[in-house]
Motif scaffolding. Structure first.
Motif, short mmCIF file in Angstrom:
data_model
loop_
_atom_site.label_atom_id
_atom_site.label_comp_id
_atom_site.label_asym_id
_atom_site.label_seq_id
_atom_site.Cartn_x
_atom_site.Cartn_y
_atom_site.Cartn_z
N THR A 222 0.82 -1.22 0.00
CA THR A 222 0.00 0.00 0.00
C THR A 222 0.85 1.27 0.00
O THR A 222 2.03 1.24 0.32
CB THR A 222 -0.90 0.01 1.25
N GLY A 223 0.22 2.37 -0.38
CA GLY A 223 0.89 3.67 -0.31
C GLY A 223 1.75 3.95 -1.53
O GLY A 223 1.64 3.32 -2.57
N LEU A 224 2.65 4.94 -1.39
CA LEU A 224 3.54 5.32 -2.47
C LEU A 224 4.53 4.19 -2.77
O LEU A 224 4.82 3.36 -1.91
CB LEU A 224 4.32 6.59 -2.09
N SER A 225 5.03 4.17 -4.01
CA SER A 225 6.01 3.14 -4.37
C SER A 225 7.25 3.27 -3.50
O SER A 225 7.62 4.37 -3.07
CB SER A 225 6.37 3.25 -5.85
N LYS A 226 7.88 2.13 -3.25
CA LYS A 226 9.02 2.09 -2.33
C LYS A 226 10.25 1.53 -3.04
O LYS A 226 10.13 0.67 -3.91
CB LYS A 226 8.67 1.22 -1.11
N GLY A 227 11.43 2.01 -2.64
CA GLY A 227 12.68 1.53 -3.21
C GLY A 227 13.03 0.16 -2.66
O GLY A 227 13.19 -0.01 -1.45
N VAL A 228 13.16 -0.81 -3.55
CA VAL A 228 13.44 -2.19 -3.14
C VAL A 228 14.95 -2.42 -3.20
O VAL A 228 15.56 -2.37 -4.26
CB VAL A 228 12.70 -3.19 -4.06
N MET A 229 15.55 -2.66 -2.03
CA MET A 229 17.00 -2.84 -1.94
C MET A 229 17.38 -4.27 -2.33
O MET A 229 17.12 -5.22 -1.60
CB MET A 229 17.50 -2.51 -0.53
N ILE A 230 17.99 -4.38 -3.51
CA ILE A 230 18.37 -5.69 -4.06
C ILE A 230 19.89 -5.80 -4.08
O ILE A 230 20.58 -4.96 -4.68
CB ILE A 230 17.78 -5.87 -5.48
N THR A 231 20.41 -6.83 -3.43
CA THR A 231 21.86 -7.03 -3.36
C THR A 231 22.36 -7.77 -4.60
O THR A 231 21.58 -8.36 -5.36
CB THR A 231 22.25 -7.83 -2.11
N HIS A 232 23.68 -7.76 -4.76
CA HIS A 232 24.31 -8.55 -5.82
C HIS A 232 23.90 -10.02 -5.67
O HIS A 232 23.54 -10.68 -6.65
CB HIS A 232 25.84 -8.43 -5.74
N GLY B 209 15.21 -5.14 1.98
CA GLY B 209 14.17 -4.33 2.60
C GLY B 209 13.87 -3.13 1.74
O GLY B 209 14.42 -2.98 0.64
N TYR B 210 12.99 -2.26 2.22
CA TYR B 210 12.67 -1.02 1.53
C TYR B 210 13.60 0.08 2.03
O TYR B 210 13.76 0.26 3.24
CB TYR B 210 11.22 -0.62 1.78
N THR B 211 14.17 0.82 1.10
CA THR B 211 15.11 1.86 1.49
C THR B 211 14.43 2.96 2.31
O THR B 211 13.35 3.43 1.97
CB THR B 211 15.81 2.47 0.25
N LYS B 212 15.05 3.30 3.43
CA LYS B 212 14.57 4.37 4.34
C LYS B 212 13.15 4.12 4.85
O LYS B 212 12.44 5.08 5.16
CB LYS B 212 14.63 5.73 3.64
N ASP B 213 12.71 2.88 4.91
CA ASP B 213 11.35 2.60 5.35
C ASP B 213 11.31 1.32 6.20
O ASP B 213 10.78 0.29 5.78
CB ASP B 213 10.42 2.46 4.14
N PRO B 214 11.90 1.39 7.41
CA PRO B 214 11.94 0.19 8.25
C PRO B 214 10.56 -0.31 8.65
O PRO B 214 10.36 -1.51 8.83
CB PRO B 214 12.73 0.65 9.48
N GLU B 215 9.59 0.61 8.73
CA GLU B 215 8.24 0.21 9.12
C GLU B 215 7.60 -0.68 8.05
O GLU B 215 7.05 -1.75 8.34
CB GLU B 215 7.37 1.46 9.34
N ALA B 216 7.70 -0.25 6.77
CA ALA B 216 7.15 -1.06 5.68
C ALA B 216 7.93 -2.37 5.53
O ALA B 216 7.33 -3.41 5.23
CB ALA B 216 7.19 -0.27 4.37
N THR B 217 9.24 -2.32 5.77
CA THR B 217 10.05 -3.54 5.70
C THR B 217 9.59 -4.54 6.74
O THR B 217 9.40 -5.74 6.45
CB THR B 217 11.54 -3.21 5.92
#
Length: 400
Positions: free
Chosen positions: A186-196, A384-392
């Motif tokens: 839900t909400g605005l799109s979130k940055g998905v942190m994807i590792t190598h 996780g989601y960048t800068k969004d520990p709650e959504a993560t």
């Protein structure tokens, strides 16, 4: 209890970066065509792809780009896309891929959240890119071609390559290589942190039983900014030495003509395109006999639509359907390449993964034939989601 995949676990390398994993056989592929622009015929060989990637990387390093910096790609599908992406990744940088249909305000938000320092775009999108860059205090807009106030990509390609790093201390398990934005919750799109390692694992798992011949030709119409094409087309198919026929947009005539003229063998598609192939009268005017494999993802494919397309294009034995999401770095489920299959199904849980179906209100694990939410655990789960520990915390539970 959570279910484990029926497939045996496969080996997934843990100490290799994503760009090195993809480029490992490029010297062997040499002059073979890697990418061709479907409409203009402009192309790059695997040898050229490697050289230009190193030049772009070197030029970026000379401009002060360093490990951990973020570059945003505000681009449609063009054959330079992998060069820019991997040139950044070889430096230990992060690439935030942007939907080219975004407004300047939407782009500005993604630049702000991702903390991008550079943007790469094309001339028709340059004004939006410059507007967003000005809002976020970004000074460097790189353009593929020419546009006022932008630095041309050609100046990067003219670099001598001397600053391309022999070694960058990348931690594949922790360092972020891709930061696509997902509206998966839900909400605005979130940055998905994807590792190598997420990408290496996602590709190793998805391609674990795949065999592609040297003359495999891949239709590349699905957008590179999306995880489906980022992982498969820009990742797996290049790693295997296939030819990617790159299209910027869907137009009925050119879509069919490209498949006919380039003798496309493999078409990763989405259900609306499969509907077109199954129902549109224009399809009968083109020779699609080279097409051997169709893969569907990004939205559910019904049994009826699957059956209709197979009835029309009789040389195709099955349509493989995958289920996944950006947060899972691609697909967690896929129908088998051979053997028994079930129409309209997303298939089996892929190797090295665990899955459970839960009641989203209570978290209780459900049994067969009960409706709930699919949860997946394994090496392809995002950081996780960048800068969004709650959504993560809402998306990844305490068991991972």
């Amino acid at each position: 209890m959570a279910l484990k995949s029926k497939y045996p676990d496969i080996f997934i390398p843990e100490n290799v970066s994503w760009p090195k994993f993809i480029y490992q056989n490029f010297d062997k592929f040499g002059e073979k065509t890697a990418l061709v622009d479907a409409l203009s015929g402009r192309s790059y060989s695997y040898k050229q792809l490697k050289i230009l990637t190193q030049r772009f990387s070197s030029a970026l390093a000379k401009r002060g780009f360093k490990k951990g910096d973020v570059l945003a790609m505000f681009l449609p599908n063009i054959i330079e896309y992998p060069i820019i992406f991997y040139g950044t990744a070889f430096l230990g940088g992060t690439v935030s891929t942007v939907n080219p249909l975004h407004s300047s305000q939407e782009l500005a938000r993604q630049l702000r959240v991702s903390e991008a320092k550079y943007i790469v775009t094309i001339p028709p999108l340059a004004e939006n890119a410059k507007d967003a860059a000005a809002l976020e205090g970004i000074h460097s807009v790189i353009v593929v071609g020419e546009a006022p106030g932008c630095e041309p990509l050609s100046s990067f390609f003219a670099d001598d390559g001397t600053a391309f790093p022999e070694f960058v201390p990348i931690n594949p398990m922790k360092d972020i290589v891709a930061l696509p934005f997902s509206s998966g919750t839900t909400g605005l799109s979130k940055g998905v942190m994807i590792t190598h390692h997420n990408l290496v694992a996602g590709l190793s798992i998805l391609f674990s039983n795949e065999v592609f011949l040297e003359d495999t030709v891949i239709l590349t119409l699905l957008p590179f900014y999306h995880i489906y094409a980022l992982l498969c087309m820009m990742g797996g198919y290049l790693q295997l030495g296939c030819k990617l026929v790159v299209m910027m947009r869907f137009e009925p005539d050119s879509f069919l003509k490209v498949m006919q003229d380039y003798r496309v063998t493999d078409a990763p598609l989405v259900p609306p395109l499969i509907l077109f192939l199954a129902k549109h009268p224009l399809v009968d005017k083109f020779d699609l006999s080279s097409l051997e494999r169709v893969i569907s993802g990004a939205a559910p494919l019904s049994k009826e639509l699957e059956t209709a397309m197979l009835k029309r294009l009789t040389q195709i034995e099955r349509i493989r359907q995958g289920y996944g999401m950006t947060e899972l770095c691609g697909a967690s489920h896929c129908t088998p390449a051979e053997g028994k299959t079930k129409f309209g199904s997303v298939g089996l849980l892929m190797p090295n993964l665990h899955c459970k179906v839960i009641n989203p209100e209570t978290g209780e694990i459900l049994g067969p034939n009960q409706n709930g939410e699919i949860c997946v655990k394994g090496p392809l789960v995002m950081m996780g989601y960048t800068k969004d520990p709650e959504a993560t915390a809402k998306t990844i539970d305490s068991d991972g």
